[in-house]
Structures are given as C-alpha cells and as structure tokens.
Design an enzyme around this catalytic site. Structure first.
Site, PDB file in Angstrom:
ATOM      1  N   LYS A 115     -16.934  49.092 -47.024  1.00  0.00           N
ATOM      2  CA  LYS A 115     -18.341  49.435 -46.778  1.00  0.00           C
ATOM      3  C   LYS A 115     -19.279  48.478 -47.517  1.00  0.00           C
ATOM      4  O   LYS A 115     -20.380  48.202 -47.046  1.00  0.00           O
ATOM      5  CB  LYS A 115     -18.624  50.893 -47.144  1.00  0.00           C
ATOM      6  CG  LYS A 115     -18.046  51.869 -46.134  1.00  0.00           C
ATOM      7  CD  LYS A 115     -18.697  53.230 -46.225  1.00  0.00           C
ATOM      8  CE  LYS A 115     -18.151  54.167 -45.148  1.00  0.00           C
ATOM      9  NZ  LYS A 115     -18.626  55.535 -45.284  1.00  0.00           N
ATOM     10  N   LYS A 197      -9.467  50.539 -37.246  1.00  0.00           N
ATOM     11  CA  LYS A 197      -9.668  51.975 -37.021  1.00  0.00           C
ATOM     12  C   LYS A 197     -10.802  52.225 -36.020  1.00  0.00           C
ATOM     13  O   LYS A 197     -11.816  51.524 -36.065  1.00  0.00           O
ATOM     14  CB  LYS A 197     -10.016  52.619 -38.375  1.00  0.00           C
ATOM     15  CG  LYS A 197     -10.173  54.117 -38.346  1.00  0.00           C
ATOM     16  CD  LYS A 197     -10.635  54.665 -39.696  1.00  0.00           C
ATOM     17  CE  LYS A 197     -12.139  54.601 -39.861  1.00  0.00           C
ATOM     18  NZ  LYS A 197     -12.679  55.508 -40.898  1.00  0.00           N
ATOM     19  N   LYS A 200     -16.874  55.841 -35.955  1.00  0.00           N
ATOM     20  CA  LYS A 200     -18.128  56.279 -35.347  1.00  0.00           C
ATOM     21  C   LYS A 200     -19.268  55.312 -35.625  1.00  0.00           C
ATOM     22  O   LYS A 200     -20.284  55.335 -34.937  1.00  0.00           O
ATOM     23  CB  LYS A 200     -18.492  57.721 -35.750  1.00  0.00           C
ATOM     24  CG  LYS A 200     -18.500  58.048 -37.232  1.00  0.00           C
ATOM     25  CD  LYS A 200     -19.023  59.470 -37.474  1.00  0.00           C
ATOM     26  CE  LYS A 200     -18.163  60.368 -38.318  1.00  0.00           C
ATOM     27  NZ  LYS A 200     -17.991  60.055 -39.732  1.00  0.00           N
TER      28      LYS A 200
HETATM   29  P1  TYM Z   1     -15.240  60.818 -41.850  1.00  0.00           P
HETATM   30  O1  TYM Z   1     -16.511  61.508 -41.523  1.00  0.00           O
HETATM   31  O2  TYM Z   1     -15.217  59.322 -41.838  1.00  0.00           O
HETATM   32  O3  TYM Z   1     -14.106  61.294 -40.865  1.00  0.00           O
HETATM   33  C1  TYM Z   1     -13.818  62.667 -40.673  1.00  0.00           C
HETATM   34  C2  TYM Z   1     -12.330  62.865 -40.500  1.00  0.00           C
HETATM   35  O4  TYM Z   1     -11.868  62.117 -39.368  1.00  0.00           O
HETATM   36  C3  TYM Z   1     -10.765  61.299 -39.753  1.00  0.00           C
HETATM   37  N1  TYM Z   1     -10.827  60.062 -38.954  1.00  0.00           N
HETATM   38  C4  TYM Z   1      -9.821  59.589 -38.236  1.00  0.00           C
HETATM   39  N2  TYM Z   1      -8.564  60.034 -38.035  1.00  0.00           N
HETATM   40  C5  TYM Z   1      -7.764  59.302 -37.223  1.00  0.00           C
HETATM   41  N3  TYM Z   1      -8.157  58.151 -36.606  1.00  0.00           N
HETATM   42  C6  TYM Z   1      -9.413  57.668 -36.776  1.00  0.00           C
HETATM   43  N4  TYM Z   1      -9.806  56.562 -36.156  1.00  0.00           N
HETATM   44  C7  TYM Z   1     -10.299  58.389 -37.622  1.00  0.00           C
HETATM   45  N5  TYM Z   1     -11.592  58.205 -38.009  1.00  0.00           N
HETATM   46  C8  TYM Z   1     -11.894  59.226 -38.835  1.00  0.00           C
HETATM   47  C9  TYM Z   1     -10.979  61.022 -41.233  1.00  0.00           C
HETATM   48  O5  TYM Z   1      -9.767  60.670 -41.860  1.00  0.00           O
HETATM   49  C10 TYM Z   1     -11.515  62.349 -41.711  1.00  0.00           C
HETATM   50  O6  TYM Z   1     -10.456  63.251 -41.970  1.00  0.00           O
HETATM   51  N6  TYM Z   1     -14.952  61.130 -46.810  1.00  0.00           N
HETATM   52  C11 TYM Z   1     -14.712  61.849 -45.585  1.00  0.00           C
HETATM   53  C12 TYM Z   1     -15.445  63.153 -45.488  1.00  0.00           C
HETATM   54  C13 TYM Z   1     -15.258  64.072 -46.642  1.00  0.00           C
HETATM   55  C14 TYM Z   1     -14.126  64.868 -46.924  1.00  0.00           C
HETATM   56  C15 TYM Z   1     -14.437  65.612 -48.089  1.00  0.00           C
HETATM   57  C16 TYM Z   1     -12.897  65.005 -46.274  1.00  0.00           C
HETATM   58  C17 TYM Z   1     -16.175  64.342 -47.627  1.00  0.00           C
HETATM   59  N7  TYM Z   1     -15.687  65.264 -48.485  1.00  0.00           N
HETATM   60  C18 TYM Z   1     -13.518  66.505 -48.640  1.00  0.00           C
HETATM   61  C19 TYM Z   1     -11.972  65.914 -46.854  1.00  0.00           C
HETATM   62  C20 TYM Z   1     -12.296  66.633 -48.009  1.00  0.00           C
HETATM   63  C21 TYM Z   1     -15.119  60.971 -44.422  1.00  0.00           C
HETATM   64  O7  TYM Z   1     -15.891  60.063 -44.554  1.00  0.00           O
HETATM   65  O8  TYM Z   1     -14.648  61.364 -43.231  1.00  0.00           O
END
Ligand code: TYM
Length: 331
Positions: A115, A197, A200
C-alpha cells in the site's frame, strides 16, 4: 471464548465495491459458523480511511457492506453485525496495543509495503499501524477463529504475536486467535493479471468481478479473462489464468478440479469461460436480489447497526476494562 462459547470474528473494509474475492474468500464462509460460534462481523470503516476515501461514498458503502453481509446469509439475530466506528473501544484498545507492538514487526507487513508503494503520496501513520487496529478488533472479543482470505493471514499472525506478548506481561488477558483460511477461495486472482490478487481497489474494472455486477457484465468479464496459449482446461503450474477460473468455477459449483477437467475435456477455453460466467452470475443472482431488498430499507439497516453496536459494546467494554486495569490505569 465468551461465556463458554467459541468466538468467530471477521471484518470487511467498505473501501470499494466488494468482489467475488471478498465473497469466496471470506463473506460466503462467515455464515457457516453462525450456529456453533458466537459471531461478530464488522464493517471496518476506521480501517478504510487509511487510504483516502470520498466521504459520501464511504458512508454509502458502509450501508451496502452491511446489507451484503445479510444478503450473503448472515442473520442479524444470530450474528452481531456492526460498524467499527460505532464501538469506540476498538480505537481505545488499538492505542494501548500500539505500545506493545514493535516498529520492526509492523515494517515487515507485506500489505503495508504494497500500500505504501501504491499510495506513495500518503504513507500515513494509520496505514502503518493498521494491523494493530485489526488486532484490537479481534482481541476485544476474545476471538477463537478469524475466517479470512490468505492475504490477511500475516495480520492475524501478528495479532497472535501481540496477544502472546501482552499475555506474557499480563497473564490471562486475551484468547489467542487462529486464522481460518478456506481452502478453495483463499485467493481469487485478477482476471487481467492472474498472478495478482483480485482487489476491490483495482483501477481496471475488467480485471475484477463485483458481487453486484449484472449477468451480461459478468459474462463479458470472464470472456475477456487472460488465459494462455494452450487449449486444455487443466489445473497446472504456469496456467495461472485457467487455474484461477477453475478455482472460481469450483467455488461456485462445488465441483472438484478433476471433475471440471473431465467436464471440459475436448472443449475449448471459450466454452469454459462461458460456463464460469454463467455459474458465477447464477450464484450471485439471489444475493443481489436480497441485497436490493435490504438496502431499500435504510431504517431497518440502521436498526441492525444500532443493535449490533450495543451487543458488541457489551463484550468490548469487558475486555477494555480488564486491559486498563492490567496496564495500571485508574478506572
Ligand atoms: P478486506 O476488506 O481487504 O477484505 C475482506 C476479506 O476478503 C478477503 N479477500 C479475498 N479472499 C480471496 N481472494 C481475494 N482476491 C480476496 N480479496 C479480499 C480478505 O482476505 C478478507 O478476509 N484488514 C481486513 C479487514 C479487517 C479484519 C479485521 C479482518 C479489519 N479488521 C479483523 C478480520 C478480522 C481487510 O482489509 O480485508
């Protein structure tokens, strides 16, 4: 563990339109824990502002993400669904944990490095301490399992390290959580660059299938997906594009990889891509319909948010009081 019940915790950032990566890697799996675990699923708006957001869009997406949780089968009566900034104990605990997290370990986080490269003009302190806030999210609820995609595994491992360090200084404070990575949907790749990956925040919207894309758009995107010069639908090293499409097809249909290879034996990539598009669109159609119904009722969504925040606060307050007492604050 809360009141003898195991806890599942996860979160999604409302930082863009959610993708089939978010769906297959995370959200779709959340509901499988609703019966046996005490489940907390959060819309992590405080995390989202570590990169610049348009305020009105952030607000809209916060509602949408909550509506999508429910459209994907999360019943607000069985799961605590809430918005992170509605429970101020998250940021309170994050500050305390900052003082028990090391500069070196935070510097090693690959998401921070990625990032920072992507947002070179805005490498703010929040981006750096992002995983500490995530650790606070998880630890506030004495979480046992954290269902996430593989890209978040490193953050959950850091959370375990912070919690273990804290527990060594102040015994019996936190439950040590375990990341749960679903085998099939752990990393869905970009359709344009299948070594990257699916994200979004990708500027190339053709590389990403959004949960809310209509059928024609979904089929068009899969038709254009990058593959290779071979013609056989088979899962093999170096066939990143086809491997990704096979994974997606497998996730949506429940078919195994050998079954898929057999199904498309003698058929070309064109037929296969069409089938992936159809399977994806058909699986998402009921989610989209439910999403629209829920989103239309803003008052209901606000009720769910409020109830979720009240429930979450009840448990968060217990942990934060314990932590404050342990570190020596007058409470
Ligand atoms: P975020 O918002 O980027 O993504 C949400 C969830 O989606 C999964 N994910 C994917 N899985 C498979 N293939 C992909 N291309 C893909 N893109 C995203 C992510 O692994 C995630 O599980 N930091 C976290 C959010 C967060 C969180 C937490 C998660 C904040 N606090 C506490 C668990 C526990 C994040 O940015 O996810």
């Amino acid at each position: 563990m809360l009141n003898d019940q195991k806890v599942s915790y996860s979160g999604v950032q409302p930082s863009g339109n959610l993708t089939i990566g978010n769906y297959l890697g995370a959200i779709k799996n959340f509901a499988t824990y609703s019966e046996q675990y005490k489940c907390f699923y959060c819309v992590v708006d405080s995390h989202a502002i570590t990169v610049r957001q348009v305020p009105a869009e952030l607000r809209r997406r916060t509602y949408e993400t909550l509506a999508l949780y429910m459209a994907c089968g999360l019943d607000p009566e069985k799961n605590t669904l809430y918005v992170q900034s509605h429970v101020p104990m998250h940021t309170e605990l994050a500050w305390i944990l900052n003082c028990y997290s090391m500069f070196g370990e935070l510097s090693r986080m690959t998401q921070f490095k990625d990032k920072s490269e992507k947002h070179a003009d805005n490498i703010n302190a929040g981006l750096f301490t992002y995983p500490v806030l995530m650790a606070a999210d998880i630890l506030l609820y004495q979480t046992d399992i954290v269902p996430v995609g593989i890209d978040q595994k490193q953050h959950v491992e850091l959370c375990r390290n912070i919690a273990t360090r804290f527990n060594q200084l102040f015994p019996d404070t936190f439950t040590i959580p375990e990341p749960i990575i679903s085998k099939s949907g752990m990393k869905i790749m970009s359709l344009a660059e299948p070594t990257k990956k699916m994200s979004k925040s990708d500027e190339n919207t053709n590389a990403v299938v959004y949960i809310l894309d209509d059928k024609d758009t979904i089929i068009r995107k899969f038709k254009r997906a990058v593959t290779d010069s071979d013609t056989a639908v088979r899962f093999a090293e170096g066939k990143d594009g086809i491997n990704n499409l096979m994974t997606i097809y497998s996730c949506f249909t429940g078919k195994t990889l050998p079954e898929i290879e057999r199904e498309f034996d003698g058929k070309g990539y064109g037929d296969f891509k069409m089938a992936v598009g159809e399977a994806c669109a058909d699986a998402l159609a009921p989610v989209q319909e439910k999403f629209r119904q829920i989103l239309a009722d803003k008052a209901y969504l606000e009720e769910v948010m409020k109830k979720g925040a009240d429930e979450a606060s009840y448990y968060a307050r217990k942990t934060i009081s314990k932590v404050k007492r342990k570190v020596g604050f007058v409470i």
